[in-house]
Scaffold this motif. Structure first.
Motif, PDB file in Angstrom:
ATOM      1  N   LYS A 247       0.806  -1.264   0.112  1.00  0.00           N
ATOM      2  CA  LYS A 247       0.083  -0.025  -0.174  1.00  0.00           C
ATOM      3  C   LYS A 247       0.927   1.286  -0.053  1.00  0.00           C
ATOM      4  O   LYS A 247       2.125   1.162   0.126  1.00  0.00           O
ATOM      5  CB  LYS A 247      -1.097  -0.092   1.471  1.00  0.00           C
ATOM      6  CG  LYS A 247      -1.953  -1.165   1.075  1.00  0.00           C
ATOM      7  CD  LYS A 247      -2.843  -1.305   2.640  1.00  0.00           C
ATOM      8  CE  LYS A 247      -3.697  -2.436   2.239  1.00  0.00           C
ATOM      9  NZ  LYS A 247      -4.373  -2.313   3.633  1.00  0.00           N
ATOM     10  N   GLU A 248       0.277   2.407  -0.169  1.00  0.00           N
ATOM     11  CA  GLU A 248       1.117   3.650  -0.343  1.00  0.00           C
ATOM     12  C   GLU A 248       1.947   4.037   1.068  1.00  0.00           C
ATOM     13  O   GLU A 248       3.061   4.214   0.976  1.00  0.00           O
ATOM     14  CB  GLU A 248       0.071   4.862  -0.278  1.00  0.00           C
ATOM     15  CG  GLU A 248      -0.557   4.793  -1.602  1.00  0.00           C
ATOM     16  CD  GLU A 248      -1.803   6.101  -1.639  1.00  0.00           C
ATOM     17  OE1 GLU A 248      -1.570   6.923  -1.036  1.00  0.00           O
ATOM     18  OE2 GLU A 248      -2.651   5.926  -2.700  1.00  0.00           O
TER      19      GLU A 248
ATOM     20  N   TYR B 104       5.296   1.592   0.837  1.00  0.00           N
ATOM     21  CA  TYR B 104       6.041   2.256   0.019  1.00  0.00           C
ATOM     22  C   TYR B 104       6.712   3.389   0.582  1.00  0.00           C
ATOM     23  O   TYR B 104       7.871   3.633   0.501  1.00  0.00           O
ATOM     24  CB  TYR B 104       5.541   2.516  -1.597  1.00  0.00           C
ATOM     25  CG  TYR B 104       5.256   1.379  -2.324  1.00  0.00           C
ATOM     26  CD1 TYR B 104       6.411   0.558  -2.783  1.00  0.00           C
ATOM     27  CD2 TYR B 104       3.778   0.882  -2.797  1.00  0.00           C
ATOM     28  CE1 TYR B 104       6.049  -0.575  -3.690  1.00  0.00           C
ATOM     29  CE2 TYR B 104       3.694  -0.073  -3.390  1.00  0.00           C
ATOM     30  CZ  TYR B 104       4.984  -0.749  -3.960  1.00  0.00           C
ATOM     31  OH  TYR B 104       4.522  -1.967  -4.743  1.00  0.00           O
ATOM     32  N   ARG B 105       5.961   4.425   0.975  1.00  0.00           N
ATOM     33  CA  ARG B 105       6.529   5.516   1.538  1.00  0.00           C
ATOM     34  C   ARG B 105       7.636   5.337   2.685  1.00  0.00           C
ATOM     35  O   ARG B 105       8.507   5.922   2.729  1.00  0.00           O
ATOM     36  CB  ARG B 105       5.368   6.329   2.035  1.00  0.00           C
ATOM     37  CG  ARG B 105       4.660   7.377   1.089  1.00  0.00           C
ATOM     38  CD  ARG B 105       4.029   8.187   1.905  1.00  0.00           C
ATOM     39  NE  ARG B 105       2.734   9.083   0.937  1.00  0.00           N
ATOM     40  CZ  ARG B 105       1.620   8.588   1.123  1.00  0.00           C
ATOM     41  NH1 ARG B 105       1.330   7.749   1.880  1.00  0.00           N
ATOM     42  NH2 ARG B 105       0.738   9.187   0.194  1.00  0.00           N
TER      43      ARG B 105
ATOM     44  N   PRO C 293      -0.478   2.338  -6.118  1.00  0.00           N
ATOM     45  CA  PRO C 293       0.077   2.943  -4.981  1.00  0.00           C
ATOM     46  C   PRO C 293       1.463   3.682  -5.342  1.00  0.00           C
ATOM     47  O   PRO C 293       1.657   4.860  -4.714  1.00  0.00           O
ATOM     48  CB  PRO C 293       0.297   1.865  -3.952  1.00  0.00           C
ATOM     49  CG  PRO C 293       0.365   0.769  -4.865  1.00  0.00           C
ATOM     50  CD  PRO C 293      -0.479   0.980  -6.078  1.00  0.00           C
TER      51      PRO C 293
ATOM     52  N   ASN D 288       0.406   7.050  -6.827  1.00  0.00           N
ATOM     53  CA  ASN D 288      -0.101   7.806  -5.770  1.00  0.00           C
ATOM     54  C   ASN D 288       0.894   8.711  -4.843  1.00  0.00           C
ATOM     55  O   ASN D 288       0.442   9.598  -4.189  1.00  0.00           O
ATOM     56  CB  ASN D 288      -1.137   7.017  -4.988  1.00  0.00           C
ATOM     57  CG  ASN D 288      -2.402   7.037  -5.768  1.00  0.00           C
ATOM     58  OD1 ASN D 288      -2.773   7.495  -6.737  1.00  0.00           O
ATOM     59  ND2 ASN D 288      -3.129   5.608  -5.466  1.00  0.00           N
ATOM     60  N   ILE D 289       1.819   8.161  -4.628  1.00  0.00           N
ATOM     61  CA  ILE D 289       3.067   8.749  -3.732  1.00  0.00           C
ATOM     62  C   ILE D 289       3.920   9.554  -4.831  1.00  0.00           C
ATOM     63  O   ILE D 289       5.024  10.100  -4.316  1.00  0.00           O
ATOM     64  CB  ILE D 289       3.849   7.604  -3.143  1.00  0.00           C
ATOM     65  CG1 ILE D 289       4.631   6.690  -3.957  1.00  0.00           C
ATOM     66  CG2 ILE D 289       2.984   6.947  -2.216  1.00  0.00           C
ATOM     67  CD1 ILE D 289       5.633   5.934  -3.029  1.00  0.00           C
TER      68      ILE D 289
END
Length: 235
Positions: free
Chosen positions: A157-158, A161-162, A188, A191-192
């Motif tokens: 999910k985002e 990864y972040r 995802p 999205n980041i």
């Protein structure tokens, strides 16, 4: 599609069905599982109930073969009203062991791509699944030498990864993810604020399916084979 990759310094590769065959073996095992349960339910019903059990168990077992085997056993008990013979349970366990011991089958062009990119980019593996199993597959694959880092995530999910990019001190503008799943490897990441390349595999697990609107996301490349990435990155 004109996407600029000149700032990319780190490339993340998904593992299952991006570097090597994986989903095919799950589908083959599901076929055998349905045969073992044919005395209790139709194949369609067995498939549906197994998938529901997998979804119920994801938070507890996570991704991978071990959780899949446990879900098969639970489904067999439910569908048989707890009358499934011990021998059948042992057969289900044997199916899981066969999956774990299966030789690693690299997808076409994988080593060629990695060998051409390793001197220009920092290459890492970002995959979901069971840690021991993924480490085993990477070792068997013979391609671990190309990667600076391997990370087995509980999910993609985002936030996953972040947190990982921050931990590895990788700026999102310098990161590219390559994988077969729109849901896990592309959306995802976009999205980041990072970049992604989608290389679909011919079989996709139902849990990784996305709706038609998500499929139309157009700020990423969709390629036919992994070797096609060299047209954009090997220059």
């Amino acid at each position: 599609m004109d996407i600029d990759y000149k700032d990319i310094k780190v490339i993340g590769f998904d593992a299952d069905d991006t570097l090597w065959v994986n989903e095919t073996y799950f589908r083959e095992t599901e076929e055998r599982f349905a045969e073992l349960l044919e005395g209790y339910e139709t194949k369609n019903k067995v498939d549906q109930e197994l998938f529901k059990m997998e979804m119920q168990n994801l938070e507890t077992y996570g991704y991978g073969i071990k959780g899949f085997v446990l879900s098969m056993i639970e489904s067999a008990l439910d569908l048989s009203n707890n009358k499934i013979p011990q021998e059948t349970i042992l057969e289900i366990i044997a199916l899981g062991k066969k999956m774990i011991s299966h030789p690693v089958e690299l997808l076409d062009g994988v080593e060629e791509v990695l060998s051409k990119l390793e001197n220009k980019y920092r290459l890492i593996v970002l995959t979901k699944g069971d840690l021991l199993d993924q480490e085993r597959k990477l070792e068997k694959s013979g391609i671990s030498k190309y990667f600076h880092h391997v990370e087995v995530l509980s999910d993609k999910k985002e936030s996953n990864y972040r947190n990982l990019l921050e931990h590895l001190e990788i700026h999102v503008d310098e990161f590219l993810m390559i994988g077969n799943s729109l849901k896990s490897d592309v959306l995802p990441i976009l999205n980041i604020g990072a970049k992604a390349i989608h290389v679909p595999f011919h079989t996709t697990w139902a849990h990784e399916m996305v709706n038609e609107e998500d499929e139309k996301v157009n700020n990423h490349l969709k390629l036919g084979t992994l070797k096609d990435v060299l047209k954009y990155l090997d220059n």
